[in-house]
Design an enzyme around this catalytic site. Structure first.
Site, PDB file in Angstrom:
ATOM      1  N   PRO A  24       0.813  -1.221   0.000  1.00  0.00           N
ATOM      2  CG  PRO A  24      -0.894  -1.594   1.543  1.00  0.00           C
ATOM      3  CD  PRO A  24       0.439  -2.120   1.108  1.00  0.00           C
ATOM      4  CE1 TYR A  25       6.111   5.200   2.318  1.00  0.00           C
ATOM      5  CE2 TYR A  25       7.455   3.577   1.176  1.00  0.00           C
ATOM      6  CZ  TYR A  25       7.312   4.826   1.751  1.00  0.00           C
ATOM      7  OH  TYR A  25       8.370   5.699   1.763  1.00  0.00           O
ATOM      8  CE1 TYR A  26       8.811   0.677  -3.262  1.00  0.00           C
ATOM      9  CE2 TYR A  26       8.168  -0.324  -1.165  1.00  0.00           C
ATOM     10  CZ  TYR A  26       9.155   0.137  -2.034  1.00  0.00           C
ATOM     11  OH  TYR A  26      10.477   0.071  -1.665  1.00  0.00           O
ATOM     12  CE  LYS A  64       6.477   7.961   0.002  1.00  0.00           C
ATOM     13  NZ  LYS A  64       6.555   9.419   0.285  1.00  0.00           N
TER      14      LYS A  64
END
Length: 214
Positions: free
Chosen positions: A128-130, A133
């Protein structure tokens, strides 16, 4: 150059504010969301602005006005859920871009993540972070801003070495946060980094030389 640092209370942000303050060439403005954070910076003579990345674009536009450049190094942090990752790392970043355009600020430096541009290389545990970003970076690429996207590897709290490796595609690697802050500082008015995106890990090339080779 007057540089607004979004995420000034973060680990990279704090080091960047110090480096900007001591550079003799730039003046930092710390964007923080808590009064105690603003008070702490005020004690060191650093200008601050109180704003929340979940605020409206109109409010953020007022917050960023008067600056020459923006560095986005904010993040929801590892202790929050996926909802905050979307609200801060993605939507917060995009709203700051929109605010920059509305305020007439052209220069924008984004701190992203190693290989965020290549889905095949994402860390499954941090997907989810990627995703956040990746799409924040894509929004910046499609904006009218003069951007630099820096995609650092695993972040370390060790002292910086002053030497890095930059490029389009790095395997997994690490880098001290201090060196990331130094690269941001060096890239701010280095025209060879304008409208460029690159991976960043520790290496053998002095930072000033590395940013000129992008």
């Amino acid at each position: 150059m007057k540089v607004l640092v979004a995420g000034a209370n973060g680990q990279i942000g704090k080091q960047l504010v110090d480096k900007l303050k001591n550079s003799g060439e730039h003046t930092p403005v710390a964007l923080v969301r808590k009064q105690e954070q603003a008070d702490s910076y005020a004690e060191t003579g650093v200008e601050t602005v109180l704003a929340n990345l979940e605020d409206s674009v109109d409010k953020l536009t007022e917050a960023v006005k008067g600056n020459d450049a923006i560095v986005f190094t904010a993040g929801s942090g590892g202790s929050t859920g996926e909802d905050k990752t979307l609200l801060i790392d993605l939507d917060g970043a995009v709203k700051v871009m929109e605010a920059a355009e509305a305020a007439g600020i052209k220069r924008f430096v984004m701190v992203s993540a190693l290989q965020a541009n290549n889905r095949e290389n994402w860390n499954e545990k941090l997907k989810p972070y990627y995703v956040a970003k990746h799409y924040a970076d894509r929004a910046l690429l499609q904006s009218n801003l003069t951007y630099t996207i820096i995609r650092p590897g695993g972040l370390l709290n060790e002292p910086g070495t002053g030497k890095v490796s930059v490029g389009e595609k790095h395997d997994r690697g690490y880098i001290p946060r201090e060196d990331v802050a130094s690269v941001i500082l060096a890239a701010l008015d280095e025209e060879k980094t304008y409208n460029k995106a690159f991976d960043l890990v520790s290496g053998d090339t002095p930072i000033e030389e590395a940013v000129k080779s992008v």
